[in-house]
Scaffold this motif. Structure first.
Motif, PDB file in Angstrom:
ATOM      1  N   ASP B 417     141.010 126.173  43.146  1.00 45.89           N
ATOM      2  CA  ASP B 417     140.717 125.304  44.295  1.00 45.89           C
ATOM      3  C   ASP B 417     139.224 125.014  44.382  1.00 45.89           C
ATOM      4  OD1 ASP B 417     143.384 125.185  45.219  1.00 45.89           O
ATOM      5  OD2 ASP B 417     143.155 127.065  46.324  1.00 45.89           O
ATOM      6  N   PHE B 419     137.060 125.108  41.904  1.00 48.14           N
ATOM      7  CA  PHE B 419     136.666 124.245  40.785  1.00 48.14           C
ATOM      8  C   PHE B 419     137.053 122.789  41.052  1.00 48.14           C
ATOM      9  CE2 PHE B 419     137.454 122.188  36.669  1.00 48.14           C
ATOM     10  CZ  PHE B 419     136.138 122.188  36.214  1.00 48.14           C
ATOM     11  N   ASP B 420     138.170 122.586  41.728  1.00 46.30           N
ATOM     12  CA  ASP B 420     138.658 121.222  41.968  1.00 46.30           C
ATOM     13  C   ASP B 420     137.890 120.490  43.065  1.00 46.30           C
ATOM     14  OD1 ASP B 420     140.546 121.469  40.008  1.00 46.30           O
ATOM     15  OD2 ASP B 420     142.244 121.789  41.350  1.00 46.30           O
ATOM     16  N   CYS B 421     137.022 121.186  43.785  1.00 45.11           N
ATOM     17  CA  CYS B 421     136.324 120.554  44.915  1.00 45.11           C
ATOM     18  C   CYS B 421     135.377 119.458  44.450  1.00 45.11           C
ATOM     19  CB  CYS B 421     135.517 121.588  45.700  1.00 45.11           C
ATOM     20  SG  CYS B 421     136.506 122.556  46.831  1.00 45.11           S
ATOM     21  N   ASP B 422     135.441 118.359  45.152  1.00 45.65           N
ATOM     22  CA  ASP B 422     134.555 117.226  44.879  1.00 45.65           C
ATOM     23  C   ASP B 422     133.252 117.453  45.646  1.00 45.65           C
ATOM     24  OD1 ASP B 422     133.628 114.737  44.077  1.00 45.65           O
ATOM     25  OD2 ASP B 422     134.820 113.617  45.551  1.00 45.65           O
ATOM     26  N   LEU B 423     132.377 118.269  45.067  1.00 42.54           N
ATOM     27  CA  LEU B 423     131.119 118.605  45.732  1.00 42.54           C
ATOM     28  C   LEU B 423     130.085 117.506  45.499  1.00 42.54           C
ATOM     29  CD1 LEU B 423     130.842 122.455  45.036  1.00 42.54           C
ATOM     30  CD2 LEU B 423     132.025 121.252  46.890  1.00 42.54           C
ATOM     31  N   VAL B 432     125.014 118.056  38.025  1.00 42.46           N
ATOM     32  CA  VAL B 432     126.280 117.310  38.109  1.00 42.46           C
ATOM     33  C   VAL B 432     127.396 118.291  38.459  1.00 42.46           C
ATOM     34  CG1 VAL B 432     127.941 115.871  36.918  1.00 42.46           C
ATOM     35  CG2 VAL B 432     125.529 115.687  36.341  1.00 42.46           C
ATOM     36  N   TRP B 433     127.474 119.353  37.678  1.00 45.30           N
ATOM     37  CA  TRP B 433     128.381 120.443  38.004  1.00 45.30           C
ATOM     38  C   TRP B 433     127.582 121.444  38.813  1.00 45.30           C
ATOM     39  CZ3 TRP B 433     133.468 119.973  36.950  1.00 45.30           C
ATOM     40  CH2 TRP B 433     133.864 119.074  35.958  1.00 45.30           C
ATOM     41  N   ASP B 434     127.791 121.435  40.097  1.00 46.25           N
ATOM     42  CA  ASP B 434     127.137 122.401  40.968  1.00 46.25           C
ATOM     43  C   ASP B 434     127.367 123.802  40.414  1.00 46.25           C
ATOM     44  OD1 ASP B 434     126.285 122.499  44.215  1.00 46.25           O
ATOM     45  OD2 ASP B 434     127.181 124.337  43.419  1.00 46.25           O
ATOM     46  N   LEU B 437     130.637 125.303  40.887  1.00 47.06           N
ATOM     47  CA  LEU B 437     131.718 124.773  40.048  1.00 47.06           C
ATOM     48  C   LEU B 437     131.663 125.400  38.658  1.00 47.06           C
ATOM     49  CD1 LEU B 437     131.619 120.977  41.029  1.00 47.06           C
ATOM     50  CD2 LEU B 437     133.076 122.788  41.956  1.00 47.06           C
ATOM     51  N   ASP B 441     134.650 127.579  37.074  1.00 45.23           N
ATOM     52  CA  ASP B 441     135.241 127.230  35.775  1.00 45.23           C
ATOM     53  C   ASP B 441     135.339 128.471  34.885  1.00 45.23           C
ATOM     54  OD1 ASP B 441     136.209 125.636  33.688  1.00 45.23           O
ATOM     55  OD2 ASP B 441     134.185 125.231  32.941  1.00 45.23           O
TER      56      ASP B 441
END
Lengths: 450, 450
Positions: B417, B419-423, B432-434, B437, B441
């Motif tokens: 959940d 990882f799937d968050c649109d941060l 880009v990948w907080d 995240l 991952d």
């Protein structure tokens, strides 16, 4: 297994890397019509402002690094045609001036978007630009040399980021916006106004409700922008009025284009054509709040889609979780963020939405340097389901609090759930009741009542 | 209806305000043994450091403001006894030197905690302090006048906040910690070490594994701290080695005390005695991750408990949602935060927990002034349920990202959940990948595997 990827920026390179990791044996080839791959396009304004020294600093991985990982990268190779039945591409080698046919087993279209260029912006005059990729940035950089007056057409987030960076270079900046206010696609009107006030305080001449009609030039160089409200003198003009998905190849393949104008894909990033995937700015996504298909091209979305496509192309199984419409930008001292739906968007969808506005400080009012933060929180009446938030933070980093609401939207949580969250408090970080909790408290009472 | 509240700081005043709002007709009286009410005790270190000018700046509402809202405030009134059957209190008016009996219909015990004072710290020497309330702060302030050497006994968050503020005043600072490292109750060992490194870089002489045995003094003033590792010279000594809940009144009322040593309450903040509520630092709370009763006294918890108690005392219905163990503090340039469980805590509970560590930068590496951020993320193997996170951020504000994980813990969400968050991403705010995240991952792969 030959995996071919068209486009080597965010989605394309994420897919390539992911496919490589998933299937060490697959042949992976990336075609890009340009000379730059794997770079952070979101950083372009900061090179122009001088915060980032060089365009090369935006590059995450060079073609050599990709090749070392067994990913073939063909720069200046433009894919001009597709035969989806035969699973072949027509590829123009721009340096050799030669066209070749390239086979694929699975294909990823990561062709991105192109900036919209209104008719008046199609010109031979130098000094007129869009900003999408590194060559665009380099062209603007060259135009800025000796320039004194910039005109930014379009008050969206790219325009607002540019305004800050142009001012940092000492240029005078006029921002022209057709709509009633800037940041119009991102925020509800009262929050648009908050952004405008600060942008103006930093010396940007913001003119809204203005339509551009043409350009003036002298000696082949732009000298001004003609509008229905008079002439704006400018040495450099950047046109930033939106983007359109690059769908020509997808159409040529026979792939379905969605109502948004972007390529329709399923959760695995597969188009309607067998073996053809699409990912990145050219593809639609599902909005998790509305469950509708939307086209909101942004960096994380592109990277995530590429990752999903890469796994699936290589024979794995991955699904894209959808987006929440989360966006953030900095302009001058402000951080501006939103996630989910604005009140305006919720109204347009016929949702029974209600918003509250809370203005507070980002940390304890008595602690040094507390900065104003403004939060609009939106929920559905009756159910109390969170729909979205908008944040304008005068200490820009605090806009990142939007992520708390994004996490809860992801879980389809209610306003009460947000209020119940045990958020972090110490005086240098927030008020005892974080502004998000204050907003949730007020909104909870309202939506329960209604 | 007469509502009586013992203790006028966070929980007590929140309860009074809430009860007032809920029942405009109730008689509400607050007894406080001291002279200050309704202040942010968390701000005390910053007055000592000079960031906050005056102790009065920490006061949210004065007694006069409370009285204007119809809340009786009796300062320097110490509640010394209780007859729960008769619903009366024995109250000592410290100025008049007189004891009176006060009736109540419903009673709130918001008596807080007292700092632990080891035997060696019970002394007539001046310059030896604890820090819990404004008078403590004022006493330290007075001792600092002309002082050059401070010794902080205890490496918890209050000690670490003080260390920063004492250094800001130019004092030399020695920090003595009995345990193997500082921040030991907040973080896992590798993260303790990260904090220690920075604190030492800022000139604090940190000595761990050291037991204090006594004090030295001259002319009535402290001159040093005796330890099993030698003498530490000091003009000012602050003892910050933990707190104990003030439960004497609750015990006198016959209320059940929990295993944690704090007052046992139900979700409505009611003790085991009819009509007697407890809220704030003296009360237990349910940890939402473990579902156990815990005693973690913190500002937001106290305010929230007080609010709940206030509504219920006034005849409404409110429940306390529990806590997540969220905590945050700043020390020098560092922001340190945690929520949920550390790996150490999860292990102690017998959970099958696994953690990953990710070190990144708080925003895009190429963007100006990117600062290191270290994140440990912990989840349950098999289920993938998130258990907690720890953050050490070199740009302190970024530690507030802990709230994203807190929001997800609240929802009992999984690593997937997260990882799937649109941060939110833009170069001035994150990669880009907080980093959260990226951690999700990696952790997802690990916990799925095992």
């Amino acid at each position: 297994m030959r995996l071919v990827i068209v486009g080597g920026v965010a989605a394309g390179m994420s897919a390539a890397s992911r496919a490589r990791r998933f299937d060490p044996a697959a042949q992976i080839v990336v075609f890009d019509r340009g000379e730059w791959i794997s770079y952070g396009a979101c950083g372009l304004p900061y090179v122009l402002g001088g915060d980032v020294e060089d365009f090369g600093d935006l590059v995450a991985r060079t073609p050599e690094q990709m090749r070392a990982r067994g990913i073939g990268v063909r720069l200046r190779h433009e894919v001009t045609g597709i035969d989806a039945a035969a699973r072949t591409l027509t590829v123009l080698d721009r340096d050799a001036g030669r066209t070749v046919t390239e086979p694929y087993d699975r294909l990823l279209l990561a062709t991105g978007v192109s900036p919209v260029r209104p008719d008046w912006a199609t010109t031979d005059l130098s000094g007129v630009h869009v900003l999408k990729d590194i060559p665009d940035g380099q062209a603007i950089q060259a135009s800025l040399d000796g320039a004194r007056r910039a005109c930014i057409v379009g008050g969206g987030y790219i325009g607002l980021e540019l305004a800050e960076n142009f001012r940092a270079r000492g240029l005078s900046v006029v921002m022209l916006e057709k709509g009633p206010d800037i940041a119009g696609r991102v925020l509800d009107p009262p929050y648009q106004q908050r952004v405008r006030t600060v942008v103006e305080e930093h010396g940007v001449d913001v003119r809204c409700g203005v339509t551009v009609t043409g350009l003036t030039g002298k000696g082949g160089r732009v000298t001004g922008v003609q509008t229905d409200a008079g002439l704006v003198r400018a040495d450099v003009v950047v046109v930033s009025v939106g983007v359109r998905p690059n769908t020509a190849l997808a159409r040529a393949a026979g792939a379905r284009i969605g109502k948004t104008g972007a390529v329709a894909v399923d959760a695995r990033q597969l188009t309607s054509v067998d073996g053809v995937y699409a990912a990145g700015d050219n593809a639609e996504a599902t909005h998790r709040v509305t469950r509708r298909r939307v086209h909101i091209p942004l960096g994380l979305t592109a990277n995530r889609m590429g990752r999903v496509a890469g796994v699936n192309m290589a024979g794995g199984h991955a699904t894209f979780p959808g987006i929440l419409g989360t966006a953030i930008f900095k302009t001058f001292t402000l951080g501006v963020a939103r996630t989910g739906l604005t009140q305006t968007e919720a109204d347009a969808l016929g949702l029974h939405a209600h918003s509250v506005d809370v203005s507070s400080t980002d940390h304890a009012g008595y602690y040094a340097d507390a900065k104003p933060i403004h939060v609009r929180l939106t929920a559905e009446r009756g159910s109390g389901r969170l729909l979205g938030t908008q944040i304008v933070a005068h200490g820009h980093l605090s806009a990142k609090r939007v992520d708390v609401v994004a996490a809860l939207l992801q879980q389809r949580a209610t306003v009460q759930d947000l209020f119940d969250c045990d958020l972090a408090y110490a005086p240098p970080f927030s008020s005892v009741w974080d502004v998000l909790l204050v907003a949730a408290d007020r909104l909870h009472r309202d939506v329960r009542a209604g």
